[in-house]
Design a protein around this motif. Structure first.
Motif, PDB file in Angstrom:
ATOM      1  N   SER A 603     -21.607 148.315 -18.938  1.00  0.00           N
ATOM      2  CA  SER A 603     -21.805 147.454 -18.027  1.00  0.00           C
ATOM      3  C   SER A 603     -22.662 148.027 -16.922  1.00  0.00           C
ATOM      4  CB  SER A 603     -20.980 146.428 -17.716  1.00  0.00           C
ATOM      5  OG  SER A 603     -20.533 145.763 -18.935  1.00  0.00           O
ATOM      6  N   THR A 604     -21.985 148.979 -16.369  1.00  0.00           N
ATOM      7  CA  THR A 604     -22.434 149.682 -15.104  1.00  0.00           C
ATOM      8  C   THR A 604     -23.733 150.350 -15.568  1.00  0.00           C
ATOM      9  OG1 THR A 604     -20.213 150.116 -14.603  1.00  0.00           O
ATOM     10  CG2 THR A 604     -21.843 151.369 -13.515  1.00  0.00           C
ATOM     11  N   ARG A 605     -23.755 150.909 -16.483  1.00  0.00           N
ATOM     12  CA  ARG A 605     -25.144 151.643 -16.935  1.00  0.00           C
ATOM     13  C   ARG A 605     -26.318 150.744 -17.017  1.00  0.00           C
ATOM     14  NH1 ARG A 605     -27.698 156.368 -16.429  1.00  0.00           N
ATOM     15  NH2 ARG A 605     -29.151 156.800 -18.165  1.00  0.00           N
ATOM     16  N   GLY A 613     -28.387 150.340  -7.655  1.00  0.00           N
ATOM     17  CA  GLY A 613     -27.940 151.475  -7.355  1.00  0.00           C
ATOM     18  C   GLY A 613     -26.477 151.842  -8.026  1.00  0.00           C
ATOM     19  N   ALA A 614     -26.057 153.263  -8.198  1.00  0.00           N
ATOM     20  CA  ALA A 614     -24.900 153.392  -8.779  1.00  0.00           C
ATOM     21  C   ALA A 614     -23.534 152.853  -7.956  1.00  0.00           C
ATOM     22  CB  ALA A 614     -24.624 154.930  -8.716  1.00  0.00           C
ATOM     23  N   VAL A 615     -23.504 152.837  -6.840  1.00  0.00           N
ATOM     24  CA  VAL A 615     -22.538 152.195  -5.999  1.00  0.00           C
ATOM     25  C   VAL A 615     -22.439 150.714  -6.190  1.00  0.00           C
ATOM     26  CG1 VAL A 615     -21.371 151.895  -3.887  1.00  0.00           C
ATOM     27  CG2 VAL A 615     -22.411 154.195  -4.302  1.00  0.00           C
ATOM     28  N   ALA A 617     -23.660 148.847  -8.518  1.00  0.00           N
ATOM     29  CA  ALA A 617     -23.589 148.530 -10.027  1.00  0.00           C
ATOM     30  C   ALA A 617     -21.988 148.670 -10.301  1.00  0.00           C
ATOM     31  CB  ALA A 617     -24.208 149.311 -11.064  1.00  0.00           C
ATOM     32  N   THR A 618     -21.275 149.830  -9.796  1.00  0.00           N
ATOM     33  CA  THR A 618     -20.112 149.850 -10.008  1.00  0.00           C
ATOM     34  C   THR A 618     -19.210 148.781  -9.229  1.00  0.00           C
ATOM     35  OG1 THR A 618     -20.395 152.238  -9.952  1.00  0.00           O
ATOM     36  CG2 THR A 618     -18.000 151.478  -9.752  1.00  0.00           C
ATOM     37  N   THR A 619     -19.835 148.301  -7.977  1.00  0.00           N
ATOM     38  CA  THR A 619     -18.894 147.282  -7.052  1.00  0.00           C
ATOM     39  C   THR A 619     -19.077 146.036  -7.918  1.00  0.00           C
ATOM     40  OG1 THR A 619     -19.443 148.465  -5.219  1.00  0.00           O
ATOM     41  CG2 THR A 619     -18.661 146.394  -5.064  1.00  0.00           C
ATOM     42  N   THR A 620     -20.333 145.715  -8.413  1.00  0.00           N
ATOM     43  CA  THR A 620     -20.562 144.425  -9.302  1.00  0.00           C
ATOM     44  C   THR A 620     -19.651 144.368 -10.551  1.00  0.00           C
ATOM     45  OG1 THR A 620     -23.045 144.623  -8.486  1.00  0.00           O
ATOM     46  CG2 THR A 620     -22.338 143.258 -10.511  1.00  0.00           C
ATOM     47  N   VAL A 621     -19.275 145.318 -11.293  1.00  0.00           N
ATOM     48  CA  VAL A 621     -18.518 145.188 -12.417  1.00  0.00           C
ATOM     49  C   VAL A 621     -17.049 145.120 -11.982  1.00  0.00           C
ATOM     50  CG1 VAL A 621     -17.672 146.324 -14.446  1.00  0.00           C
ATOM     51  CG2 VAL A 621     -19.947 146.541 -13.849  1.00  0.00           C
ATOM     52  N   ALA A 622     -16.593 145.859 -10.935  1.00  0.00           N
ATOM     53  CA  ALA A 622     -15.280 145.882 -10.195  1.00  0.00           C
ATOM     54  C   ALA A 622     -15.164 144.247  -9.767  1.00  0.00           C
ATOM     55  CB  ALA A 622     -14.798 146.494  -9.214  1.00  0.00           C
ATOM     56  N   LEU A 623     -16.232 143.728  -9.121  1.00  0.00           N
ATOM     57  CA  LEU A 623     -16.149 142.211  -8.633  1.00  0.00           C
ATOM     58  C   LEU A 623     -15.853 141.172  -9.656  1.00  0.00           C
ATOM     59  CD1 LEU A 623     -16.235 140.136  -6.304  1.00  0.00           C
ATOM     60  CD2 LEU A 623     -18.675 140.259  -6.651  1.00  0.00           C
ATOM     61  N   GLN A 624     -16.553 141.453 -10.938  1.00  0.00           N
ATOM     62  CA  GLN A 624     -16.603 140.638 -12.034  1.00  0.00           C
ATOM     63  C   GLN A 624     -15.255 140.541 -12.740  1.00  0.00           C
ATOM     64  OE1 GLN A 624     -16.734 141.638 -15.650  1.00  0.00           O
ATOM     65  NE2 GLN A 624     -17.044 139.521 -16.566  1.00  0.00           N
ATOM     66  N   GLN A 625     -14.652 142.030 -12.952  1.00  0.00           N
ATOM     67  CA  GLN A 625     -13.349 142.216 -13.544  1.00  0.00           C
ATOM     68  C   GLN A 625     -12.280 141.416 -12.283  1.00  0.00           C
ATOM     69  OE1 GLN A 625     -12.568 143.423 -16.443  1.00  0.00           O
ATOM     70  NE2 GLN A 625     -14.722 143.237 -16.740  1.00  0.00           N
TER      71      GLN A 625
END
Length: 815
Positions: A603-605, A613-615, A617-625
């Motif tokens: 998902s992040t990729r 951006g990398a940060v 994308a990571t934050t978006t996946v963490a928020l969804q989780q």
């Protein structure tokens, strides 16, 4: 140091550090593997080996008893005399300082095999057996301590003695194996153990005391320079021996004409050592070359052969190549060094003497076009450099301010004459990175396009990746990843290219390796499920297929819900259609990796490829989780209350022992993170900022009701869709239970099984769901096939469909 009657001052440390002695380390590693193999085979398969040895002996045992005794007698005398022959050889070779290591290796080998449960067991050799002489000698031939002592002594003394003696002595020692097969049928396991122990101890002693290759032949190097007409007066170490050559600076003066060696007619290079002046001596030893050979071989394995320089198995050829390339580049007027001397020295060393680098280091005040024009001149001469670090470039200014400066190259170990297009493109890509670090991306790319043209620069920019860029280039610039991205983006901007296709240079791409690992994991996790298929198919004949089709359709809602929540978390910046398709591939990645980490990474990729951006994308996946967990727990609370208190939930509650273990492990983990400084710093510097970002995002979501509603709706659809699929599966086999109870089973069982270490929770999910349904009164004859059907609909079908979907996403550069 005194050479030919002249005193020469030598300053600096010449000895190679033990951790850089590649040959000695390889010898020790091989001896360790051999010792472990002998011990393991003796403990596990000794009986089988004895049977095999008897079979071989029946074939090769053609000698009569008298002939066998004579062979045994002759070999026993040779083995008894061998250590004394080695000692005489050391004394004849005047290796006085080696005698201590020789004796120490033999003593350690004997003592190591004399240890018993009651202390040391001394050898009990008897010499009063006058009836049969070969019986006396058999004591030494079959004693592992004697064999170990001989092997250790041979290993220590071998490098210091002539190769012919060394080969004959090792052949004599190893001959005990065939002689035993011919004479006594069995090779004693203790003799092989003695051989392996002796080799290991000898290799360890060699690593400590060194070999002749560690002695730098300075006298031979000085004489080689004298033959070239340069008299050395002083030597100082510039760089100690290690992963590269030993570099010394030699202060030299021109030799008188009467002392210079006569010159033979024919072409030769012009020595450029000033008078008086200095030359740099590069001394390559066998150990340095072994390390370089291993690195080259590893690059050959990882990359295509066209991406690396030809493999020089001989150190002499590798050093000659470097010297000859400096001559060839010097003929173009582009070399900042000149070869002074090239010679093969004693004990496997090689000398390459050269002048110091001319010119000054490259700085930003030099026009970047000069560097690119110098590279174009080099390419016009059909030469690729291969190592365009900024430190290898120098600038030689003209005698007057009107005279243009000249860019010169150094470091010719990777240079190639008659270069291929691959080598020329690699040069352009390397120079794009190194000059971007000094001048910035915009002027660098503009100068490259002006000199080489748009097409060549665009083609070379395909190599602006971590895999294609050599490690030495990336290590020479700050923040190599950012420079690669900046140069690639600037090339796209100035050439008008919509996208730059990455050049595939490795034999196996990273995605191919990951996919292979995932397929192996899939086979592993699917095996327990496959073993239950015959029983499942027998029950499937009684299923109601309409309910099964309903479960399949409902399970598709989970992918739409997951895509909806992630799309809203990404603030609708990516394609919802492609995000929904990605969820199918996500099932494959999450199922074949423990704890579903593959799905999170995928998902992040995908979000990064979608423009985040990398940060971000990571934050978006963490928020969804985070929202998914909150929604899951909220729904669990609501449906648990709705289910009432009549159901037996004891299947879901772990035993007291398990709870105590979990609590103790949790407290231990907290204490470890609190009292270990590195872990405490990790919490403060790595984890805390990310948690803070997630909390800030959650606060922002609370102020956006519409976006928050979409995320919660998507998360709820994911959870309830799975529950509906299980309920439809139960109904397909005639079960009679409510949707509320099935939802509780799905959420509680799924939560408990998520802690399972198996990929996709295989085994744990099935057990938790079957136990949960049984707790609510569903018969086992219905619960088992219903759960298996549910797993087929929600896990295994998407997994097998997810594999080609992931390949499609990869081909379209979406992941």
């Amino acid at each position: 140091m005194r050479v030919d009657g002249r005193e020469i001052a030598v300053s600096g440390k010449l000895l190679l550090p033990w951790n850089r002695r590649t040959n000695d380390l390889i010898r020790l590693a091989l001896s360790t593997i051999f010792l472990a193999t002998i011990i393991t085979s003796s403990m596990i398969t000794r009986n089988d080996w004895e049977a095999l040895e008897r079979s071989i002996s029946d074939i090769v045992g053609v000698l009569t008893p008298t002939q066998s005794n004579l062979v045994y007698l002759a070999y026993g005398i040779a083995i008894l005399v061998l250590p004394f022959g080695i000692l005489i050889g050391l004394i004849a070779g005047r290796q006085w300082k080696l005698l201590g290591a020789y004796a120490a290796a033999g003593a350690i080998a004997v003592l190591s095999l004399s240890v018993s449960g009651n202390g040391f067991a001394a050898p009990q050799w008897h010499f009063d057996m006058s009836d049969r002489l070969h019986t006396v000698l058999a004591q030494f031939l079959d004693d592992p301590r004697w064999i170990a002592m001989l092997a250790a002594m041979l290993t220590v003394s071998g490098p210091w003695l002539p190769a012919r003696w060394r080969r004959w002595w090792w052949t004599l020692l190893l001959a005990f194996v065939p002689i035993h097969l011919v004479v006594s049928a069995i090779v004693p396991a203790r003799s092989l153990l003695g051989l392996s122990v002796g080799w290991f101890i000898g290799a360890l002693v060699v690593l400590v005391v060194g070999t002749p290759a560690l002695e730098v032949p300075l006298e031979a190097a000085i004489r080689a320079l004298h033959r070239r007409g340069h008299v050395v007066t002083a030597l100082s170490v510039v760089r100690p021996a290690g992963p590269g050559a030993l570099i010394l600076q030699a202060t030299c003066q021109q030799a008188p004409a009467t002392e210079q060696a006569p010159r033979t007619p024919g072409p030769t290079w012009r020595p450029c050592c000033p008078t008086p002046g200095a030359a740099l001596l590069e001394l390559y030893g066998p150990n340095q070359r072994a390390g370089g050979l291993i690195r080259q071989f590893w690059r050959k394995v990882r990359l295509r052969s066209a991406e690396t320089a030809p493999l020089h198995a001989s150190m002499q050829r590798a050093v000659e190549h470097r010297a000859l390339m400096s001559v060839a580049i010097g003929d173009l007027g582009l070399a900042n060094t000149s070869t002074v001397a090239l010679a093969v020295l004693d004990r496997g060393w090689m000398l390459h003497a050269r002048t110091a680098a001319r010119g000054r280091p490259v700085t930003a005040d030099l026009p970047v076009e000069r560097i690119w024009r110098a590279l174009a001149e080099l390419h016009d001469g059909q030469i690729s450099h291969g190592d365009l670090r900024i430190g290898e470039l120098t600038v030689e200014f003209g005698a007057s301010t009107d005279e243009a400066s000249t860019v010169l190259f150094g470091g010719f170990g990777k240079a190639e004459f008659g270069a291929t297009d691959v080598g020329l493109q690699a040069d352009i890509a390397q120079l794009l990175v190194t000059t971007t670090a000094v001048y910035g991306a915009e002027p660098t790319v503009a100068a490259a396009i002006e000199v080489f043209g748009r097409d060549k620069v665009l083609q070379a920019s395909r190599r602006l990746t971590k895999a294609a860029m050599p490690t030495r280039i990336r290590a020479s610039v700050p923040d190599a990843g950012a420079l690669l991205s900046a140069a690639r983006d600037e090339v796209k901007k100035q050439t008008g290219a919509v996208q730059i296709q990455t050049e595939t240079i490795t034999r196996f791409t990273r995605s191919q390796v990951i996919q292979l690992v995932l397929l192996v994991a899939l086979v592993y996790v699917a095996y327990p499920f496959i073993s239950t298929m015959p029983t499942f198919f027998s029950e499937l004949r009684t299923a109601n297929w309409w309910w099964a089709l309903l479960g399949l359709g409902v399970s598709a809602l989970t992918y739409v819900g997951a895509a909806l929540s992630l799309w809203a978390c990404a603030d609708r910046l990516v394609s919802f259609r492609n995000l929904t398709i990605m969820q199918v591939a996500n099932t494959f990645a999450a199922t074949t990796t423990p704890a579903g980490v593959g799905g999170l990474a995928l998902s992040t990729r995908f979000l990064q490829k979608g423009g985040l951006g990398a940060v971000r994308a990571t934050t978006t996946v963490a928020l969804q989780q985070s929202v998914q967990i909150i929604t899951h727990l909220s729904l669990l609370l609501v449906f648990s209350v709705a289910a009432g208190t009549r159901a037996d939930l004891s299947h879901f509650v772990p035993s007291a022992t398990v709870l105590y273990l979990i609590g103790g492990a949790a407290l231990g983990a907290v204490g470890t993170f609190m009292f270990v400084p590195k872990l405490r710093r990790w919490l403060g510097t790595e984890l805390r900022p990310k948690l803070k970002e997630v909390l800030v995002d959650l606060g922002e979501l609370a102020r956006e009701p519409k976006r928050l509603g979409l995320i919660v709706l998507g998360c709820a659809a994911t959870t309830l869709g799975a529950a509906l699929a299980l309920w439809a599966s139960v109904e397909a086999f005639g079960g009679d239970t409510s949707f509320v109870t099935v939802t509780v089973v799905t959420m509680v069982g799924g939560t408990l099984a998520s802690a399972a270490p198996t990929p996709g929770g295989v085994g744990a999910v099935e057990a938790a769901l079957i136990g949960g349904l049984a707790a609510f009164g569903v018969a086992m004859g219905i619960a088992v096939p219903a759960v298996l059907l549910y797993r087929i609909l929600t896990c295994w079908l998407p997994v097998f469909i997810g594999w080609p979907v992931m390949r499609w996403l990869t081909r379209n550069d979406m992941i």
